[in-house]
Structures are given as C-alpha cells and as structure tokens.
Design a protein around this motif. Sequence first.
Motif, PDB file in Angstrom:
ATOM      1  N   ASP A 104      60.427  58.126  -2.999  1.00  0.00           N
ATOM      2  CA  ASP A 104      60.506  59.432  -2.329  1.00  0.00           C
ATOM      3  C   ASP A 104      61.874  59.578  -1.651  1.00  0.00           C
ATOM      4  N   ARG A 105      62.761  60.310  -2.290  1.00  0.00           N
ATOM      5  CA  ARG A 105      64.137  60.411  -1.777  1.00  0.00           C
ATOM      6  C   ARG A 105      64.214  61.130  -0.436  1.00  0.00           C
ATOM      7  N   ALA A 106      63.187  61.944  -0.141  1.00  0.00           N
ATOM      8  CA  ALA A 106      63.225  62.702   1.116  1.00  0.00           C
ATOM      9  C   ALA A 106      63.002  61.805   2.331  1.00  0.00           C
ATOM     10  N   VAL A 161      65.682  57.400   2.315  1.00  0.00           N
ATOM     11  CA  VAL A 161      67.088  57.287   2.722  1.00  0.00           C
ATOM     12  C   VAL A 161      67.247  57.205   4.249  1.00  0.00           C
ATOM     13  N   LEU A 162      66.155  57.476   4.974  1.00  0.00           N
ATOM     14  CA  LEU A 162      66.276  57.678   6.418  1.00  0.00           C
ATOM     15  C   LEU A 162      66.101  56.415   7.263  1.00  0.00           C
ATOM     16  N   PHE A 163      65.292  55.473   6.760  1.00  0.00           N
ATOM     17  CA  PHE A 163      64.791  54.430   7.668  1.00  0.00           C
ATOM     18  C   PHE A 163      65.428  53.058   7.456  1.00  0.00           C
ATOM     19  N   VAL A 173      59.558  68.283  11.963  1.00  0.00           N
ATOM     20  CA  VAL A 173      59.926  67.170  12.839  1.00  0.00           C
ATOM     21  C   VAL A 173      61.289  67.467  13.471  1.00  0.00           C
ATOM     22  N   PHE A 174      62.205  67.916  12.676  1.00  0.00           N
ATOM     23  CA  PHE A 174      63.564  68.224  13.131  1.00  0.00           C
ATOM     24  C   PHE A 174      63.536  69.208  14.312  1.00  0.00           C
ATOM     25  N   LYS A 175      62.844  70.335  14.101  1.00  0.00           N
ATOM     26  CA  LYS A 175      62.830  71.393  15.131  1.00  0.00           C
ATOM     27  C   LYS A 175      62.247  70.875  16.441  1.00  0.00           C
ATOM     28  N   PRO A 232      70.369  58.965  22.700  1.00  0.00           N
ATOM     29  CA  PRO A 232      69.226  59.603  22.058  1.00  0.00           C
ATOM     30  C   PRO A 232      68.679  58.725  20.935  1.00  0.00           C
ATOM     31  N   HIS A 233      67.453  59.004  20.553  1.00  0.00           N
ATOM     32  CA  HIS A 233      66.844  58.354  19.383  1.00  0.00           C
ATOM     33  C   HIS A 233      67.779  58.545  18.187  1.00  0.00           C
ATOM     34  N   GLN A 234      68.037  57.450  17.483  1.00  0.00           N
ATOM     35  CA  GLN A 234      68.978  57.496  16.358  1.00  0.00           C
ATOM     36  C   GLN A 234      68.193  57.767  15.068  1.00  0.00           C
ATOM     37  N   GLY A 238      70.558  53.666  10.383  1.00  0.00           N
ATOM     38  CA  GLY A 238      69.491  54.580   9.990  1.00  0.00           C
ATOM     39  C   GLY A 238      68.497  54.704  11.131  1.00  0.00           C
ATOM     40  N   ASN A 239      67.315  55.219  10.835  1.00  0.00           N
ATOM     41  CA  ASN A 239      66.279  55.392  11.858  1.00  0.00           C
ATOM     42  C   ASN A 239      65.417  54.128  11.900  1.00  0.00           C
ATOM     43  N   THR A 240      65.520  53.382  12.995  1.00  0.00           N
ATOM     44  CA  THR A 240      64.713  52.158  13.129  1.00  0.00           C
ATOM     45  C   THR A 240      63.521  52.376  14.064  1.00  0.00           C
TER      46      THR A 240
HETATM   47  N1  ACO Z   1      68.990  63.380  -1.770  1.00  0.00           N
HETATM   48  C1  ACO Z   1      69.239  64.535  -2.392  1.00  0.00           C
HETATM   49  N2  ACO Z   1      68.461  65.630  -2.255  1.00  0.00           N
HETATM   50  C2  ACO Z   1      67.394  65.508  -1.432  1.00  0.00           C
HETATM   51  C3  ACO Z   1      67.085  64.323  -0.749  1.00  0.00           C
HETATM   52  C4  ACO Z   1      67.929  63.227  -0.962  1.00  0.00           C
HETATM   53  N3  ACO Z   1      67.745  62.038  -0.357  1.00  0.00           N
HETATM   54  N4  ACO Z   1      65.978  64.526  -0.024  1.00  0.00           N
HETATM   55  C5  ACO Z   1      65.601  65.783  -0.214  1.00  0.00           C
HETATM   56  N5  ACO Z   1      66.444  66.391  -1.066  1.00  0.00           N
HETATM   57  C6  ACO Z   1      66.414  67.756  -1.567  1.00  0.00           C
HETATM   58  C7  ACO Z   1      65.048  68.350  -1.521  1.00  0.00           C
HETATM   59  O1  ACO Z   1      64.318  67.983  -2.678  1.00  0.00           O
HETATM   60  C8  ACO Z   1      65.356  69.821  -1.479  1.00  0.00           C
HETATM   61  O2  ACO Z   1      65.678  70.252  -2.761  1.00  0.00           O
HETATM   62  P1  ACO Z   1      65.183  71.704  -3.275  1.00  0.00           P
HETATM   63  O3  ACO Z   1      65.855  72.680  -2.350  1.00  0.00           O
HETATM   64  O4  ACO Z   1      65.679  71.712  -4.664  1.00  0.00           O
HETATM   65  O5  ACO Z   1      63.701  71.683  -3.125  1.00  0.00           O
HETATM   66  C9  ACO Z   1      66.627  69.894  -0.645  1.00  0.00           C
HETATM   67  O6  ACO Z   1      67.203  68.569  -0.702  1.00  0.00           O
HETATM   68  C10 ACO Z   1      66.371  70.260   0.798  1.00  0.00           C
HETATM   69  O7  ACO Z   1      65.327  69.442   1.294  1.00  0.00           O
HETATM   70  P2  ACO Z   1      64.808  69.564   2.764  1.00  0.00           P
HETATM   71  O8  ACO Z   1      63.762  68.527   3.010  1.00  0.00           O
HETATM   72  O9  ACO Z   1      64.484  70.974   3.076  1.00  0.00           O
HETATM   73  O10 ACO Z   1      66.135  69.152   3.537  1.00  0.00           O
HETATM   74  P3  ACO Z   1      66.469  69.240   5.074  1.00  0.00           P
HETATM   75  O11 ACO Z   1      67.715  69.979   5.253  1.00  0.00           O
HETATM   76  O12 ACO Z   1      65.292  69.626   5.915  1.00  0.00           O
HETATM   77  O13 ACO Z   1      66.805  67.729   5.407  1.00  0.00           O
HETATM   78  C11 ACO Z   1      65.810  65.826   6.455  1.00  0.00           C
HETATM   79  C12 ACO Z   1      65.810  66.738   5.253  1.00  0.00           C
HETATM   80  C13 ACO Z   1      67.141  65.111   6.531  1.00  0.00           C
HETATM   81  C14 ACO Z   1      64.705  64.795   6.311  1.00  0.00           C
HETATM   82  C15 ACO Z   1      65.602  66.667   7.719  1.00  0.00           C
HETATM   83  O14 ACO Z   1      64.502  67.521   7.571  1.00  0.00           O
HETATM   84  C16 ACO Z   1      65.389  65.818   8.921  1.00  0.00           C
HETATM   85  O15 ACO Z   1      66.267  65.092   9.342  1.00  0.00           O
HETATM   86  N6  ACO Z   1      64.201  65.937   9.551  1.00  0.00           N
HETATM   87  C17 ACO Z   1      63.893  65.158  10.693  1.00  0.00           C
HETATM   88  C18 ACO Z   1      63.582  63.826  10.233  1.00  0.00           C
HETATM   89  C19 ACO Z   1      63.634  62.866  11.344  1.00  0.00           C
HETATM   90  O16 ACO Z   1      64.596  62.797  12.063  1.00  0.00           O
HETATM   91  N7  ACO Z   1      62.605  62.105  11.449  1.00  0.00           N
HETATM   92  C20 ACO Z   1      62.593  61.103  12.354  1.00  0.00           C
HETATM   93  C21 ACO Z   1      62.143  61.549  13.712  1.00  0.00           C
HETATM   94  S1  ACO Z   1      60.681  60.850  13.986  1.00  0.00           S
HETATM   95  C22 ACO Z   1      60.849  59.296  13.650  1.00  0.00           C
HETATM   96  O17 ACO Z   1      61.845  58.739  13.982  1.00  0.00           O
HETATM   97  C23 ACO Z   1      59.830  58.600  12.836  1.00  0.00           C
END
Ligand code: ACO
Length: 329
Positions: free
Chosen positions: A154-156, A159-161, A224-226, A255-257, A285-287
């Motif tokens: 799951d690329r979404a 990449v974050l953690f 989550v972002f908002k 702040p939380h990274q 990344g996010n740990t």
């Molecule tokens: N690489 C390339 N493209 C990607 C990736 C990726 N890794 N991930 C998603 N995309 C694509 C999506 O498929 C989507 O494509 P589409 O428009 O064709 O459907 C497009 O990029 C936009 O996806 P979104 O999810 O809408 O992207 P967004 O701008 O919202 O960014 C992100 C995603 C970075 C996850 C953002 O929403 C975010 O940072 N949210 C908060 C997450 C966070 O901080 N969580 C942690 C806090 S809580 C905790 O720490 C557990």
Amino acid sequence: MKTNPVAMIAGTGHSVPEKTLTNADLEKIVETSDEWITARTGIKQRYIAPEGVLNSDLSAEAAKQALEDAGVLPEDVDAIVLGTVTGDVNFPATACYVQEKIGAVNAAAYDISAACSGFIYGLNIANGYIASGQFKNILVIGAETLSRIVNWEDRATCVLFGDGAGAALVQPSKNGKGILSTYQKSDGRLAHLLMNPGHYTGKEYFDSNKEKIEPYIHMVGREVFKRAVRCMGEAVEDVMSSAGVSADDIDLFIPHQANLRIIELLFGKKKISMDKVYVNVDRYGNTSAASIPIAMDEARRNGRIKDGTLCVMTVFGGGFTWAATLVKF
Ligand code: ACO
C-alpha cells in the motif's frame, strides 16, 4: 510564568535499527517516487528493524542511555511506562522485557496504548507518580516497530512509517526545571480513521468504500491531516496559556514528526518561525510513539535543547489521541 514544576526530565536516550530504507529503495517496492514522497511528506528515509531486532531491544538501548545520562542505576528505577502499539508480543507488556534487559529489578513495568501520543501520555503518568510521592525514578519510553504492521503493497501508507525508540528518565523537579503544563485529549468517535485491526478482533472492519480493512495500518490520510493540524494547534495554545507564556517565550517546539506539511501548516497558522521548530521527519519518517522522544534526545545531544530551554512538545495520533506538554530543561 508558572514556576513550580513537580517532575523533570533528568536524562534521555534514543535508538534506531542500523538499516535505512530510502525513497529510492521504496521506488523498487511500490509505484512511487522520491519526488512524490518528498513533496507530500518531507520524508527521505526511515529506519527498519531487521528480523530478530525487537521493540524491547530498541527500547532497552534508549532506556540505558537515559539512565546513564541521568546517573541513575537500573535497580533504582521505580516504574517503566512504555507507549507503543507494536510491542514484542500481545502480552506480556514490552516494558517487562525491557525491565529484564536493563536489570531494573525493582520496577513496576507496563505498556500504554495511545498510538503516537503514547510518550507524552506516559510523561503525564510519570508527572502524576511524582506529584503523589509514590515514585522517584520513572522511565518513560516511546517505541515502535511499525514496519511490522505496515502493508508493504500500500503505497499510501508504507512510505510514511519507520522504527525506533526514545526514552526519558523522570525525577522530582530541581531548580525550577521540569513539566510546567500538560494537555491530553482523545476522540474515540474518530477511531476508524486511523487503526490497525490486528488478527484477533472477533469482528470484521470495513472502510467507507465497504472494503474489508486488513490487519495492517489503515489511515484516511486527508482526515488525519486536517485534524492533526487543528488538534495540535489547540494543544499547543492550551499548554502555553496554562503556564502563562506566549509563543515568543518558547525557545523550541517539538511537534510529532509525521509529515513536514502538517508541521509547516501548524506553525505557519500561528506565525511561529520554523527556526524555532525541530524537524527530523526527513531522516526517521513517522515513528509514532517514538517520534517525540527521539527528537527530544537528538535536540539535547546536538545543543538545540540546553539548560533553561523552554520547550513545547505536541503530538497527534490514532484514537484519535492528542497531547502537548511544556517543559523547562
Ligand atoms: N506515491 C505516489 N503516489 C501516491 C502515493 C505514493 N506513495 N500515495 C498515494 N499516492 C497517490 C494516490 O493514489 C492519489 O492518486 P489519484 O489522485 O490518482 O487517486 C494521489 O497520490 C493523492 O493521494 P492522497 O492520499 O489524496 O494524497 P495526499 O495529498 O492526501 O497525501 C498523505 C497523502 C501524505 C498520506 C497525507 O494525507 C498525509 O500526510 N496525511 C496525514 C498522515 C499522517 O500524518 N499520519 C500520521 C499522523 S497519525 C500517526 O502518526 C499514526
């Protein structure tokens, strides 16, 4: 300004696995790019625990550093409070394995589950122990091996953690140093937006598209972002006003990274210069629960935190849970 803290941070430490996973490495695993990840999150690399390296290994190393930093022997530790959502096993608590690994034979040891907020929630518990007079040396740890609950397809999310651990040794305050104010909140109505159902739920969970949520990290990123921006903003304001200080008085914000864009928006809205904001999300990344204590320890060791530094730390994570604390070092 409030000047009568009861508990202070007397020592800190942190530990990460040796292996890094760069954005270039991720390009080989999922359809993504360094450009996308950098632009959306600010992350360049994260640390990944190899097989056999456990949360308790990282935690024990961070804890040993914190004890050494504070000049406290393991047998003098009264309690180990470990915030994590990725412990070694379902039970016993990872804190018990840490207790064994560092030889803290006289401590009470347990984990708390508050996702990313685990470390600041834990600091608040330690503050309460000191205030009540029950304990004098409390190890608070935030530690995660999130790579083990990430869906690597799951690329979404993948990449974050990252993995890592940070620790602080909390003691009764001396010379006006310590925790000046704290803030904690949760909103369980929003639990479904950031969760990991795990394997033993007794129930199936579905997302808003009616698709089954697999036992990995599930996140509705935009929501989550908002809320992260809004809630950490409120938490920061609250700890400053209850301690009678303004943003101008604060030397450093940690702040939380999770995401550089969240951090920039949070402080941009408050017109607080990024010069006063600690950022290391690019390297870790996010740990989750480890994020704040890793950053705090780094800041102490590289001189961003010195004797007398007034520092606000704030966090947001699954639950939702969020928190802040104002500390004089
Ligand atoms: N690489 C390339 N493209 C990607 C990736 C990726 N890794 N991930 C998603 N995309 C694509 C999506 O498929 C989507 O494509 P589409 O428009 O064709 O459907 C497009 O990029 C936009 O996806 P979104 O999810 O809408 O992207 P967004 O701008 O919202 O960014 C992100 C995603 C970075 C996850 C953002 O929403 C975010 O940072 N949210 C908060 C997450 C966070 O901080 N969580 C942690 C806090 S809580 C905790 O720490 C557990």
